[in-house]
Design an enzyme around this catalytic site. Structure first.
Site, short mmCIF file in Angstrom:
data_model
loop_
_atom_site.label_atom_id
_atom_site.label_comp_id
_atom_site.label_asym_id
_atom_site.label_seq_id
_atom_site.Cartn_x
_atom_site.Cartn_y
_atom_site.Cartn_z
N GLY A 9 50.32 -18.74 39.60
CA GLY A 9 49.22 -18.57 38.65
C GLY A 9 49.54 -19.07 37.26
O GLY A 9 50.46 -18.57 36.62
N SER A 10 48.81 -20.06 36.75
CA SER A 10 49.21 -20.68 35.50
C SER A 10 48.15 -21.67 35.02
O SER A 10 47.03 -21.66 35.49
CB SER A 10 50.55 -21.39 35.71
#
Length: 228
Positions: free
Chosen positions: A185-186
């Site tokens: 997640g980023s």
């Protein structure tokens, strides 16, 4: 049919999938329903680290998305100061990756890696505007053939705890070449050269290495659109 479901996995994911699989075996021994939950999580981990092939546009001047995900921000912003690209604001396009997107990052345009700068920081939700300045990040400055520089910034998110960069200063990269990965997640920001307008809109789904983000040879104004 197999190609639809079985995707190549990046080597960064091998040990994580092995850990998930090992824990799953223990869960089956403890209680079978837990084992099936572990099986689902192991499959998810495998898909998280998938590394599919992409059809990369080859026309000179095209700048492609560095990440799979959704365009979450388009706004003027100053590139990270550690890259030394000056104090002037440029158009920043942010692509947010959730935990179901492919997280292998690709070079938006061919060029030389002029600078790489890592900066530790917080782990705020990567979709927030202030994540660009407050979160852990790894910044690249790519010098293209005409001497202009493109800033590409990997930003850790709420769940991400490791930014991986595969390249070093001085490397020559091709458009769509794999240059890094962010775990779990980023977001990736791209700073366009002065006078270049994005060819994408907020909410648009992006495919790393394939979706055209901007055309450096075009004088077309910034596009408008809405998700329908």
């Amino acid at each position: 049919m197999l190609d639809t479901f079985l995707k190549p996995m990046h080597r960064e994911g091998i040990r994580f999938v092995a850990i998930f699989a090992g824990v799953t075996l223990v869960l089956f021994w403890v209680w079978e329903p837990l084992g099936w939950i572990g099986t689902g999580l192991t499959i998810w981990c495998y898909y998280f680290f998938r590394d599919p092939k992409r059809a990369v546009p080859q026309r000179e001047g095209l700048l492609v998305s560095p990440a799979d995900g959704v365009v979450s921000l388009i706004e003027p912003a100053v590139p990270p100061e550690e890259l030394g690209m000056g104090p002037e604001a440029l158009t920043r396009v942010s692509v947010f990756m959730n935990v179901f997107n492919c997280h292998v990052n690709r070079t938006p345009i061919a060029g030389k890696v002029a600078a790489i700068a890592y900066r530790p920081g917080a782990f705020l939700n990567a979709s927030l505007d202030k994540a660009s300045s407050d979160n852990e990040r790894n910044s690249l400055s790519i010098e293209i053939a005409d001497g202009r520089r493109i800033a590409v910034v990997q930003i850790a998110g709420l769940v991400a705890r490791r930014i991986v960069c595969f390249v070093k200063e001085g490397d020559m990269l091709e458009t769509g070449e794999r240059f890094g990965l962010i775990r779990f997640g980023s977001r990736v920001d791209v700073y366009l050269p002065d006078g270049v307008a994005p060819m994408v809109v907020l909410g648009q789904n992006m495919v790393a290495g394939e979706t055209v983000l901007a055309d450096l040879t075009s004088d077309e104004p910034a596009r408008t659109g809405k998700v329908a």
